[in-house]
Structure formats: C-alpha cells, structure tokens
Design a protein around this motif. Structure first.
Motif, PDB file in Angstrom:
ATOM      1  N   SER A   1       0.844  -1.188   0.000  1.00 14.58           N
ATOM      2  CA  SER A   1       0.000   0.000   0.000  1.00 14.58           C
ATOM      3  C   SER A   1       0.886   1.246   0.000  1.00 14.58           C
ATOM      4  N   LYS A   2       0.774   2.096   1.011  1.00 18.36           N
ATOM      5  CA  LYS A   2       1.567   3.319   1.078  1.00 18.36           C
ATOM      6  C   LYS A   2       2.715   3.197   2.078  1.00 18.36           C
ATOM      7  N   TYR A   3       3.081   1.974   2.432  1.00 19.56           N
ATOM      8  CA  TYR A   3       4.144   1.721   3.387  1.00 19.56           C
ATOM      9  C   TYR A   3       5.355   1.106   2.694  1.00 19.56           C
ATOM     10  N   ILE A   4       6.547   1.564   3.081  1.00 15.54           N
ATOM     11  CA  ILE A   4       7.793   0.936   2.654  1.00 15.54           C
ATOM     12  C   ILE A   4       8.197  -0.051   3.740  1.00 15.54           C
ATOM     13  N   LEU A   5       8.564  -1.255   3.336  1.00 10.64           N
ATOM     14  CA  LEU A   5       8.948  -2.304   4.279  1.00 10.64           C
ATOM     15  C   LEU A   5      10.387  -2.716   3.997  1.00 10.64           C
ATOM     16  N   ALA A   6      11.242  -2.597   5.012  1.00 10.45           N
ATOM     17  CA  ALA A   6      12.646  -2.988   4.903  1.00 10.45           C
ATOM     18  C   ALA A   6      12.865  -4.232   5.756  1.00 10.45           C
ATOM     19  N   ASP A   7      13.102  -5.369   5.099  1.00 10.32           N
ATOM     20  CA  ASP A   7      13.340  -6.629   5.811  1.00 10.32           C
ATOM     21  C   ASP A   7      14.784  -6.686   6.282  1.00 10.32           C
TER      22      ASP A   7
ATOM     23  N   ASP B   1     -11.359   3.373  -0.231  1.00  6.03           N
ATOM     24  CA  ASP B   1     -11.420   2.409   0.867  1.00  6.03           C
ATOM     25  C   ASP B   1     -10.253   1.439   0.725  1.00  6.03           C
ATOM     26  N   GLN B   2      -9.309   1.505   1.653  1.00  6.21           N
ATOM     27  CA  GLN B   2      -8.086   0.696   1.552  1.00  6.21           C
ATOM     28  C   GLN B   2      -8.341  -0.789   1.738  1.00  6.21           C
ATOM     29  N   THR B   3      -9.513  -1.158   2.225  1.00  8.04           N
ATOM     30  CA  THR B   3      -9.837  -2.590   2.317  1.00  8.04           C
ATOM     31  C   THR B   3     -10.325  -3.129   0.973  1.00  8.04           C
ATOM     32  N   VAL B   4     -10.711  -2.242   0.070  1.00 11.16           N
ATOM     33  CA  VAL B   4     -11.137  -2.648  -1.273  1.00 11.16           C
ATOM     34  C   VAL B   4      -9.925  -2.818  -2.178  1.00 11.16           C
ATOM     35  N   VAL B   5      -9.077  -1.803  -2.205  1.00  6.66           N
ATOM     36  CA  VAL B   5      -7.835  -1.836  -2.982  1.00  6.66           C
ATOM     37  C   VAL B   5      -6.829  -0.954  -2.253  1.00  6.66           C
ATOM     38  N   ALA B   6      -5.608  -1.448  -2.109  1.00  8.17           N
ATOM     39  CA  ALA B   6      -4.610  -0.762  -1.293  1.00  8.17           C
ATOM     40  C   ALA B   6      -3.810   0.242  -2.111  1.00  8.17           C
ATOM     41  N   GLY B   7      -3.587   1.412  -1.530  1.00  8.75           N
ATOM     42  CA  GLY B   7      -2.653   2.363  -2.115  1.00  8.75           C
ATOM     43  C   GLY B   7      -3.256   3.482  -2.922  1.00  8.75           C
ATOM     44  N   LEU B   8      -4.511   3.347  -3.336  1.00  9.93           N
ATOM     45  CA  LEU B   8      -5.139   4.425  -4.102  1.00  9.93           C
ATOM     46  C   LEU B   8      -5.454   5.604  -3.188  1.00  9.93           C
TER      47      LEU B   8
ATOM     48  N   ILE C   1      -1.490  -3.123   8.495  1.00  9.31           N
ATOM     49  CA  ILE C   1      -1.452  -3.931   7.282  1.00  9.31           C
ATOM     50  C   ILE C   1      -2.575  -4.951   7.199  1.00  9.31           C
ATOM     51  N   ARG C   2      -3.037  -5.439   8.342  1.00  8.07           N
ATOM     52  CA  ARG C   2      -3.898  -6.621   8.347  1.00  8.07           C
ATOM     53  C   ARG C   2      -5.203  -6.466   7.571  1.00  8.07           C
ATOM     54  N   ASP C   3      -5.743  -5.261   7.471  1.00  7.06           N
ATOM     55  CA  ASP C   3      -7.041  -5.078   6.808  1.00  7.06           C
ATOM     56  C   ASP C   3      -6.930  -4.532   5.386  1.00  7.06           C
ATOM     57  N   LEU C   4      -5.718  -4.422   4.867  1.00  5.55           N
ATOM     58  CA  LEU C   4      -5.535  -3.852   3.539  1.00  5.55           C
ATOM     59  C   LEU C   4      -6.058  -4.783   2.451  1.00  5.55           C
ATOM     60  N   GLY C   5      -6.615  -4.187   1.419  1.00 10.15           N
ATOM     61  CA  GLY C   5      -7.049  -4.950   0.258  1.00 10.15           C
ATOM     62  C   GLY C   5      -5.868  -5.301  -0.626  1.00 10.15           C
ATOM     63  N   PRO C   6      -6.126  -5.910  -1.791  1.00 11.96           N
ATOM     64  CA  PRO C   6      -5.044  -6.315  -2.682  1.00 11.96           C
ATOM     65  C   PRO C   6      -4.351  -5.116  -3.316  1.00 11.96           C
TER      66      PRO C   6
END
Length: 283
Positions: free
Chosen positions: A57-63, A172-179, A138-143
C-alpha cells in the motif's frame, strides 16, 4: 499525502543504498512521530543488514537479517533524504543533520538516509517479519492494484450493492490498497464516471473496466516519478512529473482536455477531500 506511485518512487530510490547494506549506526532523535517509536529502535536497527525492500500500500517495508521488518510511512511531509553515496562518477557528500531529521541511518557503505518530517505525521515501526500480515496497519488492507489478486472479479464483488459514492469506495483501503485522492480523480475521469455516482448503481461492466484504467494511471505515474504536491520529493530531491499530465486533478475552472468538450473542470468536496471532474464527460 503520498500515494502509491510516490511511495514506489521513494522505495526505488532507497534500494541502491539500503538493499544488501548494513546499518552501521541508527540515530533516533525524538521519542515519536505520529505514534511512539518502538522500544529500543536505534539498538534494534544498528548492525543489521537490510536484505530487501518492499512496498505494501503506502508503506515501505525494509526486511532485516534480524527477522524484523522496518515499516516506514511518509505521512504528509515525510521525506527520505540520501547523502554520502556515489552516483556514476559523482559522490554526494554526507549531509549534516538538520532540523526535523528525526531518524537517521548511517550505512556501512558511507550513505546516510535521513527521515525528515516537519509535520510529524509520518511513522516508523518494527515488527516480526513472519507476523507482518497481522500488523495493525497492514492486516485489513485490500489487494495491491498492480498485483494479481486485484482483478475484475474482485472489484465487482466488493462494490456490488454499495451505497457509497464510487470515489469513496475506491479510496477504501480494504477494497484496494494504495489508491488516494489524486489518482482516483484521474481514474474516474478516464472511465467517464461521476465521483458522486453510487458504487452499487454502476454496472458490473463499467466497474470491471476500472481495473485496467487504475493500472494504467498508476503505471504512468510511477514511470514519471510520482506526483509532487507541496512537500513530496523523491529521495534525490527532484520533483515528480506526472502532475504535468493531470487531466482533472487541480484543474478547477480549466477547459476539459477531451476533444470536442466545451465544459470546464469542476471541483466538489467529498468527505473533506476535493474531487475534480468534467460535468459533461463523467456521468
């Protein structure tokens, strides 16, 4: 607030100086941003190798090689500024710390990454990598709209019978993430759909047609380096250029770009956000 293309652009800019590199020293210069930083964040980052960068979505993840993942949210004014790295034959000197450099990562290779956030609406968090899907952000984010899970069947099913305006439904971020607001305005213009139309009253055929339009708009924006409105900049300080191709966003009172259309772009407010549209081309 940066949307998917901006965050993707920042991630791409960070990759050369973060991926595969060791954080020689982490500095945390305040206890919080939008939310408190995790306990002992500087110590948990120092000495760790970044094994990969991702975006959700709108998050950067650094493993990290510690089996933890650093989550970065830019918020409204957050910027990831890089210095002390080599680009071609040139070396950008490592910048001195300035006001609002709240988190600083000095990399073993000589680069410095500063998370600068004047308004402090950004965030950072640490989580176990194998439990990231349970993280509360993150848990409720859509695809992901550019991923395989986002398709016509999914969108038609999620919007069927919804009494909310299509603009709100796509945000709605649960419908599609990042828009976000900017790109939904552009998508609806290309689709010829008025932002106030109830999602559940739009035919399945027109809803399905939104999927490739969403992908096209986002792909074009990423290729242009994202949009730069107010505070957003790429990691090298350059502005993005997609905003020069906006067809409706921010163009209130200007001529519609559709050939043969004589109407002016209008603006309305929906849920506290501006919606830009053509009253003739969007129904």
């Amino acid at each position: 607030m940066p949307e998917l293309p901006e965050v993707e652009t920042v991630k791409a800019g960070l990759a050369p100086v973060l991926e595969g590199q060791v954080i020689a020293r982490a500095l945390v210069n305040r206890p919080d941003l939008r939310w408190p930083f995790p306990e002992n964040m500087a110590a948990r980052l120092t000495g760790k190798r970044v094994i990969g960068l991702r975006r959700r979505s709108k998050y950067i993840l650094a493993d990290l090689d510690s089996a933890e993942t650093l989550l970065i949210h830019l918020g409204m004014s957050g910027r990831m500024l890089i210095s002390g790295h080599k680009v071609g034959n040139f070396v950008h000197p490592q910048a001195a710390l300035v006001k609002h450099d709240h988190v600083v990562l000095d990399m073993a290779g000589g680069a410095r990454i500063a998370f600068n956030d004047a308004r402090r609406f950004g965030a950072m968090d640490l989580m176990q990598t194998d439990a990231q899907d349970a993280h509360w952000l993150i848990r409720d984010l859509g695809p992901e709209p550019l991923g395989n899970r986002f398709d016509e069947t999914h969108l038609v099913a999620r919007l069927k019978g919804r009494n909310t305006p299509i603009k709100s439904a796509l945000l709605d971020q649960t419908v599609v993430a990042g828009l976000g607001n900017i790109y939904v305005c552009e998508v609806l213009f290309r689709a010829g759909i008025h932002p106030r139309r109830k999602a559940g009253q739009i035919s399945a055929r027109r809803i399905a047609a939104l999927v490739p339009i969403i992908r096209d708009v986002l792909t074009e924006a990423i290729a242009a380096g994202g949009s730069s409105l107010r505070d957003y900049k790429q990691t090298d300080g350059e502005l993005g250029y997609f905003q020069h191709g906006f067809q409706v966003y921010g163009r209130e009172g200007e001529d519609c770009v559709t050939p043969g259309c004589s109407k002016k772009i209008k603006r309305i407010v929906q849920s506290g956000r501006s919606s830009f549209f053509c009253p003739q081309c969007q129904r």
